[in-house]
Design a protein around this motif. Structure first.
Motif, PDB file in Angstrom:
ATOM      1  N   GLU A  82      25.345  -4.338   0.570  1.00 15.60           N
ATOM      2  CA  GLU A  82      26.867  -5.858   0.943  1.00 15.60           C
ATOM      3  C   GLU A  82      27.952  -5.792  -0.083  1.00 15.60           C
ATOM      4  OE1 GLU A  82      24.754  -8.444   2.355  1.00 15.60           O
ATOM      5  OE2 GLU A  82      22.706  -7.902   2.782  1.00 15.60           O
ATOM      6  N   TYR A  83      28.004  -5.166  -1.302  1.00  9.88           N
ATOM      7  CA  TYR A  83      29.376  -4.877  -1.676  1.00  9.88           C
ATOM      8  C   TYR A  83      30.481  -4.611  -0.953  1.00  9.88           C
ATOM      9  CZ  TYR A  83      32.973  -5.867  -4.856  1.00  9.88           C
ATOM     10  OH  TYR A  83      33.869  -6.080  -5.646  1.00  9.88           O
ATOM     11  N   ARG A 141      28.664 -14.730  -0.455  1.00  7.71           N
ATOM     12  CA  ARG A 141      28.105 -14.453   0.401  1.00  7.71           C
ATOM     13  C   ARG A 141      26.147 -15.256  -0.104  1.00  7.71           C
ATOM     14  NH1 ARG A 141      25.328 -13.706   3.438  1.00  7.71           N
ATOM     15  NH2 ARG A 141      24.124 -11.674   4.061  1.00  7.71           N
ATOM     16  N   TYR A 153      19.800  -7.754  -4.041  1.00  6.77           N
ATOM     17  CA  TYR A 153      20.508  -7.447  -3.526  1.00  6.77           C
ATOM     18  C   TYR A 153      21.383  -6.285  -3.278  1.00  6.77           C
ATOM     19  CZ  TYR A 153      19.180 -12.588  -2.154  1.00  6.77           C
ATOM     20  OH  TYR A 153      18.377 -13.198  -1.789  1.00  6.77           O
ATOM     21  N   ARG A 154      21.164  -5.723  -4.004  1.00  9.75           N
ATOM     22  CA  ARG A 154      21.967  -4.795  -4.279  1.00  9.75           C
ATOM     23  C   ARG A 154      21.339  -3.682  -3.625  1.00  9.75           C
ATOM     24  NH1 ARG A 154      22.896  -4.879 -10.707  1.00  9.75           N
ATOM     25  NH2 ARG A 154      24.137  -6.864 -10.625  1.00  9.75           N
ATOM     26  N   HIS A 203      22.202  -2.833  -0.752  1.00  3.38           N
ATOM     27  CA  HIS A 203      22.445  -2.265   1.002  1.00  3.38           C
ATOM     28  C   HIS A 203      23.691  -2.564   2.138  1.00  3.38           C
ATOM     29  CE1 HIS A 203      18.016  -2.474   0.377  1.00  3.38           C
ATOM     30  NE2 HIS A 203      17.867  -3.588  -0.421  1.00  3.38           N
ATOM     31  N   VAL A 217      27.014  -8.545  -7.158  1.00  2.00           N
ATOM     32  CA  VAL A 217      26.523  -9.171  -6.583  1.00  2.00           C
ATOM     33  C   VAL A 217      25.036  -8.913  -7.178  1.00  2.00           C
ATOM     34  CG1 VAL A 217      24.274  -7.870  -4.070  1.00  2.00           C
ATOM     35  CG2 VAL A 217      26.953  -7.370  -4.401  1.00  2.00           C
ATOM     36  N   ALA A 260      26.449 -13.292  -3.900  1.00  2.00           N
ATOM     37  CA  ALA A 260      27.763 -11.866  -4.066  1.00  2.00           C
ATOM     38  C   ALA A 260      29.499 -12.720  -3.880  1.00  2.00           C
ATOM     39  CB  ALA A 260      27.653 -11.139  -2.753  1.00  2.00           C
ATOM     40  N   ASN A 276      22.346 -16.640   0.514  1.00  2.00           N
ATOM     41  CA  ASN A 276      21.175 -16.072   1.562  1.00  2.00           C
ATOM     42  C   ASN A 276      20.654 -16.949   2.528  1.00  2.00           C
ATOM     43  OD1 ASN A 276      19.820 -18.075  -0.145  1.00  2.00           O
ATOM     44  ND2 ASN A 276      18.567 -15.938  -1.313  1.00  2.00           N
ATOM     45  N   ARG A 301      30.569  -4.955   2.300  1.00  2.00           N
ATOM     46  CA  ARG A 301      31.150  -5.783   3.640  1.00  2.00           C
ATOM     47  C   ARG A 301      31.680  -6.811   2.926  1.00  2.00           C
ATOM     48  NH1 ARG A 301      26.166  -3.575   5.173  1.00  2.00           N
ATOM     49  NH2 ARG A 301      25.312  -5.064   3.965  1.00  2.00           N
ATOM     50  N   ASP A 327      32.542  -8.886   6.601  1.00  2.00           N
ATOM     51  CA  ASP A 327      31.069  -9.299   6.656  1.00  2.00           C
ATOM     52  C   ASP A 327      30.811 -10.597   7.132  1.00  2.00           C
ATOM     53  OD1 ASP A 327      28.839 -10.951   5.675  1.00  2.00           O
ATOM     54  OD2 ASP A 327      28.436 -10.266   4.046  1.00  2.00           O
TER      55      ASP A 327
END
Length: 258
Positions: A211-212, A174, A206-207, A209, A202, A183, A176, A214, A123
């Motif tokens: 995210e975790y 991470r 935001y789950r 997608h 996370v 996260a 926003n 990355r 990420d």
């Protein structure tokens, strides 16, 4: 069980041998702190002069390891009752023999995996957390029953500070667009050649997608650059993310919540 002393150190490591992936927390804690830390205690069980199992306590968590799975669970249960940990972790077959002595306690199952070939996923917006950001990480973890449930906030924060100050752990985060931390992934134990991933979370908003995956990849990328073997423990929802990064399964993991 027998309370180990410094004289038992080499014998304990010989028993673990190259099987440290199945008891990575225990192995790393013992390597890092030895027998000189007031927060670390280790017991072992033997039969006819041969070790059958080892049990390590670090703060309020216990880790049980038996190379063959052939050990006396009643003997272990006695120590667990005396010490009153928040949880006892180990391979599924090992904890499975202990669970009948605590029938009212919840046994949560997961996987232990090892990074064999890092895929490179990461990420670009992830950052390595500073000491000042650790409190925000702890607050996020405390919102989750699995990640924060066994701890008080003060104890979890103390452990994060200790790992940060001693170089025993790292955290990637991470935020926003409003700067809110949503996260986290990091290591809860590290040595020069091995690290254990934990603390992955996370925010529910935001789950699903990626995210975790990355963020986990960003942590692993930093560890691979340093030449470390990477072990991770996860529960059901993180299976996809670990596969995206390049982890392969070592076995089933269990956490007996006391």
């Amino acid at each position: 069980m027998i309370l180990a002393t410094l004289q038992d150190e080499q014998r304990i490591f010989d028993y673990i041998g190259k099987d440290f992936g199945r008891c990575a927390y225990l192995y790393i804690d013992l390597k890092k702190y030895g027998f000189d830390n007031e927060n670390v205690h280790l017991w072992y069980q033997e039969k006819r002069g041969e070790i059958q199992a080892i049990l390590l306590q670090y703060y309020n968590g216990m880790h049980l390891y038996s190379r063959t799975g052939n050990y006396d669970p009643e003997d272990v249960a006695e120590v667990v009752r005396e010490q009153k940990p928040a949880m006892v972790c180990g391979m599924k077959e090992t904890i499975g023999k202990l669970q009948p002595f605590f029938p009212s306690k919840k046994n949560e199952l997961g996987k232990v995996v090892q990074l064999n070939e890092y895929t490179g996923i990461h990420d670009e917006k992830a950052t390595r957390a500073t000491r000042e950001e650790l409190g925000e990480i702890v607050d996020l973890l405390m919102t989750d029953e699995v990640m924060g449930g066994p701890y008080t906030r003060d104890l979890l924060y103390k452990q994060f500070l200790e790992r940060y100050d001693t170089g025993f752990g790292r955290s990637f985060i991470r935020r926003n667009e409003e700067g809110i931390l949503f996260a986290h992934s990091g290591t809860y134990a590290e040595l020069s050649d091995i690290a254990v991933i934990s603390g992955g979370i996370v925010d529910p908003k935001y789950r699903c997608h990626g995210e975790y995956a990355r963020l986990l990849g960003s942590v692993c990328g930093s560890l691979v650059e340093e030449g470390k073997t990477v072990i991770s423990y996860y529960y059901k929802v993180a299976a996809w993310s670990h596969k995206q990064v390049g982890f392969e399964e070592l076995g089933d993991w269990a956490k007996l919540e006391m």
